[in-house]
Design an enzyme around this catalytic site. Sequence first.
Site, PDB file in Angstrom:
ATOM      1  N   HIS A 307      14.050  14.237  75.981  1.00 34.86           N
ATOM      2  CA  HIS A 307      14.279  13.624  74.678  1.00 34.86           C
ATOM      3  C   HIS A 307      14.034  14.674  73.613  1.00 34.86           C
ATOM      4  O   HIS A 307      13.147  15.510  73.764  1.00 34.86           O
ATOM      5  CB  HIS A 307      13.325  12.430  74.464  1.00 34.86           C
ATOM      6  CG  HIS A 307      13.768  11.542  73.355  1.00 34.86           C
ATOM      7  ND1 HIS A 307      13.479  11.803  72.040  1.00 34.86           N
ATOM      8  CD2 HIS A 307      14.511  10.412  73.378  1.00 34.86           C
ATOM      9  CE1 HIS A 307      14.022  10.858  71.290  1.00 34.86           C
ATOM     10  NE2 HIS A 307      14.650  10.006  72.067  1.00 34.86           N
ATOM     11  N   ASP A 364      16.466   5.112  78.295  1.00 36.14           N
ATOM     12  CA  ASP A 364      17.713   4.788  78.982  1.00 36.14           C
ATOM     13  C   ASP A 364      17.634   4.925  80.489  1.00 36.14           C
ATOM     14  O   ASP A 364      18.515   4.472  81.206  1.00 36.14           O
ATOM     15  CB  ASP A 364      18.851   5.657  78.437  1.00 36.14           C
ATOM     16  CG  ASP A 364      19.204   5.224  77.043  1.00 36.14           C
ATOM     17  OD1 ASP A 364      19.146   4.012  76.791  1.00 36.14           O
ATOM     18  OD2 ASP A 364      19.505   6.082  76.211  1.00 36.14           O
TER      19      ASP A 364
END
Length: 427
Positions: A307, A364
């Site tokens: 991320h 996700d």
Amino acid sequence: MSEKATLEFNGQKYDFPIVHGTEKEIAINISSLRAVTGGVTTIDPGFKNTGSCESAITFLDGEKGILRYRGYSIEELAAKADFLEVAFLLIFGELPTDEQLSKFHEDIKENSIVDDDIRKILDAFPKSAHPMGVLSSLTSALTAFNPGSVNVESEEDMYNSVVKLLGKLPVLVAWTMRKKQGLPLDYGDEDLGFVENVLKMMFKQPNKAYVQNPIIVNALNKLLILHADHEQNCSTSTVRIVGSSHAGLFASISSGISALWGPLHGGANQAVLEMLEAIKEDGGDTKKYMAKAKDKSDPFRLMGFGHRVYKNFDPRAKIIKVAADEVLNDLGVEDPILDIAKGLEREALADPYFVQRKLYPNVDFYSGIIYRAMGIPVDMFTVMFALGRLPGWIGQWREMRLRKEPIGRPRQIYSGETARSFSSSKR
Ligand code: ACO
């Protein structure tokens, strides 16, 4: 003496003021840089070090794994709040009173009718069209059916646009899925809560009553809250920058949907499931794919890992992992994909490549697993993300306009040909 940062360039010193955030973030305000230096600019690909705005909506600390909407922790909101409460909070700044919340919900239902001509536009799409492309186009088309521009200074005008978007987008989401499945389109049910209505609009079979499953309702409520805002990510920055030209709210949201579509952003939830499927088809050898992810000559990346800002853990991933276990246990789902996911997670968390680069599972990695258990088709995963992100996009758009931010227009460092003269090859 006031606090400042000093830049020394070509023997000259330039002072710049410091900006402090309420959570002790520190920034150097370089807005006078070009003026005082006679044209020197900065370069920061991907804006990794650049704050594009000041914002009072979402705070996140990627090192500590903190995420808060308007000061409330994501853990508390996911455990206790309804999605519409969170939407109100993000857009208008405070949690709604009971009265405000029930009016908000009534007004959203009141505004959920989508012009029947939108169906004709939907019909023109081939069934093979990706739902994100369809959703972005239909959201843009809503502008034509709701032509008045939003006066952001008017609370009433803004409120009316918010309830329109929150009323109509779920209908478009459900229609996008049903069209692909050849199911008749539906306008939902006035008597239901927001999340229940979304589920019924998506899944109701024409010949059967739709029975709500509280486990699924609870999981979807959580998922929508977890995705509702995430400060200046790619799609939100897109919404703000499109809106900064004073393009309308619906058009700005449509551009946010397009930005979210990409596999490095919201599209990762679809990419994760496709990756897990591919590993399963290939015999389930997770070690082979770990090696591919680490091989710099191979473009393969472990989708759902890493991320831009979370370099410790993604707090949303923690919450969603628990929710995924609950949903799969309660629904009695046994999914070989899940074993592959758990295997990859275990290996990555112990692998020096991933540990050194601080690559952890992101939101996700797990959301697709829950969506799949709910019966949502893989290519609809990012559409569900867009539905959750809608209040964040609206709140950020509103904030940007209320703060009267200038049009977003970055600089560049030109690296092409210098001046040359033209001579036509046709002569
Ligand atoms: N698999 C393998 N290696 C990775 C991965 C991954 N998923 N992610 C990053 N790396 C490596 C890079 O190759 C790079 O290695 P290097 O230093 O040896 O060159 C290093 O880790 C840093 O990666 P960057 O791409 O520079 O990190 P950045 O912050 O720009 O990218 C991103 C973040 C786009 C999320 C990236 O981690 C990625 O592509 N992940 C997979 C896609 C994904 O899951 N996206 C969803 C993000 S969450 C969201 O949008 C809601």
